[in-house]
Design a protein around this motif. Structure first.
Motif, short mmCIF file in Angstrom:
data_model
loop_
_atom_site.label_atom_id
_atom_site.label_comp_id
_atom_site.label_asym_id
_atom_site.label_seq_id
_atom_site.Cartn_x
_atom_site.Cartn_y
_atom_site.Cartn_z
N TRP A 1 2.45 2.09 -3.45
CA TRP A 1 1.51 2.56 -4.46
C TRP A 1 0.76 3.82 -4.03
O TRP A 1 -0.15 4.25 -4.73
N GLN A 2 1.13 4.37 -2.92
CA GLN A 2 0.43 5.55 -2.42
C GLN A 2 0.46 6.68 -3.46
O GLN A 2 1.51 7.03 -3.99
N LYS B 1 -2.23 4.58 -9.11
CA LYS B 1 -3.28 3.60 -9.35
C LYS B 1 -2.81 2.24 -8.88
O LYS B 1 -1.76 1.75 -9.26
N VAL B 2 -3.62 1.59 -8.04
CA VAL B 2 -3.27 0.30 -7.46
C VAL B 2 -4.46 -0.65 -7.63
O VAL B 2 -5.60 -0.21 -7.76
N THR B 3 -4.18 -1.94 -7.65
CA THR B 3 -5.26 -2.93 -7.68
C THR B 3 -6.00 -2.84 -6.36
O THR B 3 -5.48 -3.22 -5.30
N SER B 4 -7.21 -2.33 -6.40
CA SER B 4 -7.93 -2.02 -5.16
C SER B 4 -8.18 -3.26 -4.31
O SER B 4 -8.23 -3.17 -3.08
N GLU B 5 -8.33 -4.43 -4.94
CA GLU B 5 -8.62 -5.65 -4.17
C GLU B 5 -7.49 -5.97 -3.21
O GLU B 5 -7.73 -6.54 -2.13
N HIS B 6 -6.27 -5.61 -3.56
CA HIS B 6 -5.13 -5.90 -2.68
C HIS B 6 -5.18 -5.11 -1.37
O HIS B 6 -4.44 -5.42 -0.44
N LEU B 7 -6.04 -4.12 -1.31
CA LEU B 7 -6.15 -3.31 -0.10
C LEU B 7 -7.34 -3.71 0.76
O LEU B 7 -7.56 -3.12 1.82
N GLN B 8 -8.10 -4.72 0.32
CA GLN B 8 -9.30 -5.13 1.02
C GLN B 8 -8.98 -6.10 2.15
O GLN B 8 -8.06 -6.92 2.06
N GLN C 1 0.83 -1.21 0.00
CA GLN C 1 0.00 0.00 0.00
C GLN C 1 0.86 1.26 0.00
O GLN C 1 0.57 2.23 -0.71
#
Length: 367
Positions: free
Chosen positions: A212-213, A216-223, A209
Motif C-alpha cells: 500500500w506504499q 491510501k491504507v487503513t492506518s490502524e493496520h500500521l499501528q 505496508q
C-alpha cells in the motif's frame, strides 16, 4: 429438575483472562459464533484497545459452566452505551449462547443485560444475520430498533473449480488462465505451522505496508497495537483451528502471507500482505488468495466463504451474495432518548452519503 442460572458482570481484565477455558467450551457450543467472538481474539483486543474501568462482560452460568456471554464495554461518546468488544477491526459482533440451553439461558442473558445497562444504551454493531444476539433482541421488553450496518459479500463454500464454474464462460476462462499463470510462475503456498505463526504475521504486516506504499491504507493496520493484537491472538487461534496462516513463495522468497479466520459457519480472508513483485510478474493476487481460502471450506468445513466487510469492485467479479449486517439497539424507558438520538444520527449519515454519491455522479469532484 429445572436448571438454575446465575449471572455475573465481570469488570476485571484478569478475571476475563481466566475465563479462557470455559469461554472456549461455550464458543464451540454456539453455532452462530464467528472467529471474532473467540476468547483469544477478544481478550487480546482488550489488551490492545481496552480502557481501564470500561470492561462489562456479562456471563451466565448453570452451576460452574458458562452457557451464555455478552462481551461488552462501556463507552461515553457519542452517547453512554454498552458496545461489543472487538471494535472497528472486527467484522462481526455478537453474544455467545450454548445451543443446548435454549430459551432459559436467553432469558437469563436478556435480564442480565437489562440490569447491566442502567443508564446506558445497548448498541450491538455488525451483527451477522442469524447471530445469537437476535434471540436477545426478540425477548427484549423495552424500546428496541434494528437498522442496517455494514455490507458483507459472501460466496458458497465450494472448491475453487466450482467458484469458477459459477462465472460467465468468458470470465471463467480468464480465471483459469490466471490460475495456470500462478503455476507457471512457480508460486507455491504452504500453511504455516503454529511455531512459525508469529514471524509469519510480522512478515504479513511488512508486506501489507509495502503493497500500500504511496496509496491510501487503513492506518490502524500500521499501528503497533494492531500488530501486538494480531500476533497475540492468532497463534492460539491457529492452535485451536480458528485461524490459518498461509505463506506464498516465489523463487524461495516469501512474497505474500494471508490470514484466514474460521468458524463453524464461515471462513473469511481477514488480512494479507503481498509484495509488488507479484503484480510485476502478472500474478493475480486476488485469485491466488481466494484459491487458498477456498481450501478451508467444503464438506467438513464452514458453509460460507465470506469476503467480509466492504463493497470493493474486485469482490463482485465472483458474483457474491450481498449480506447486510445489522445494528441492534436495546434501551430501557429511561434510555429511549439515547436510542432515538442514535437512530437520527444513522439516518442523517445515510442521507449525507447518498447526497455525496449523487454529487460525485454529477461530476462534483471534477476539476
Amino acid at each position: 429438575m429445572t436448571p438454575v442460572y446465575s449471572t455475573e458482570l465481570v469488570t476485571d481484565a484478569q478475571a476475563f483472562a481466566e475465563l479462557a477455558p470455559a469461554w472456549g467450551r461455550l464458543y464451540r457450543k454456539c453455532g452462530a459464533a464467528t472467529p471474532f467472538q473467540s476468547h483469544a481474539w477478544l481478550h487480546s483486543w482488550w489488551l490492545s484497545y481496552g480502557r481501564t474501568g470500561r470492561l462489562r462482560l456479562l456471563v451466565v452460568r448453570e452451576g460452574r459452566e458458562l452457557v451464555a456471554a455478552a462481551p461488552l464495554m462501556l463507552v461515553r461518546r457519542p452517547v453512554p452505551s454498552l458496545v461489543p468488544l472487538g471494535g472497528a477491526i472486527s467484522d462481526y459482533g455478537d453474544v455467545l449462547l450454548d445451543d443446548d440451553h435454549g430459551d432459559p439461558a436467553v432469558a437469563a442473558l436478556t435480564e442480565g443485560l437489562a440490569s447491566a445497562a442502567r443508564t446506558a444504551l445497548i448498541d450491538f454493531r455488525e451483527v451477522r444475520p442469524g447471530g445469537a444476539v437476535e434471540r436477545v433482541y426478540d425477548r427484549w421488553r423495552g424500546p428496541r430498533r434494528r437498522v442496517h450496518d455494514s455490507l458483507c459479500l459472501e460466496l458458497p463454500a465450494v472448491p475453487m473449480d466450482e467458484l469458477v464454474a459459477r462465472l460467465p464462460s468468458s470470465k471463467a476462462q480468464r480465471v483459469r488462465a490466471k490460475l495456470r499463470k500462478l503455476t507457471a510462475l512457480g508460486v507455491e503456498r504452504a500453511v504455516v505451522q503454529p511455531d512459525g505463526v508469529d514471524s509469519a504475521l510480522r512478515r504479513l504486516l511488512e508486506l501489507h505496508q509495502l503493497q500500500w506504499q504511496g496509496r491510501k491504507v487503513t492506518s490502524e493496520h500500521l499501528q503497533t497495537r494492531f500488530c501486538e493484537h494480531l500476533v497475540r491472538s492468532v497463534g492460539p487461534m491457529v492452535r485451536s483451528g480458528d485461524a490459518v496462516v498461509t505463506e506464498f513463495r516465489l523463487d524461495e522468497d516469501v512474497v505474500a502471507v494471508d490470514l484466514t479466520l474460521l468458524s463453524r459457519r464461515l471462513a473469511g480472508g481477514y488480512l494479507y500482505g503481498a509484495h509488488p513483485r507479484l503484480r510485476e510478474r502478472k500474478a493475480d493476487v486476488a485469485v491466488m488468495l481466494l484459491d487458498a481460502c477456498a481450501e478451508h471450506t467444503g464438506t467438513d468445513g464452514p458453509g460460507t466463504l465470506s469476503l467480509l466487510r466492504g463493497n470493493e469492485p474486485y469482490k463482485h467479479h465472483w458474483r457474491p451474495e450481498p449480506v447486510v449486517n445489522q445494528r441492534l439497539l436495546l434501551a430501557r424507558k429511561r434510555t429511549a432518548p439515547l436510542m432515538a438520538a442514535v437512530v437520527c444520527d444513522v439516518a442523517a449519515r445515510r442521507r449525507g452519503k447518498a447526497l455525496l454519491r449523487k454529487w460525485r455522479e454529477r461530476g462534483g469532484d471534477g476539476p
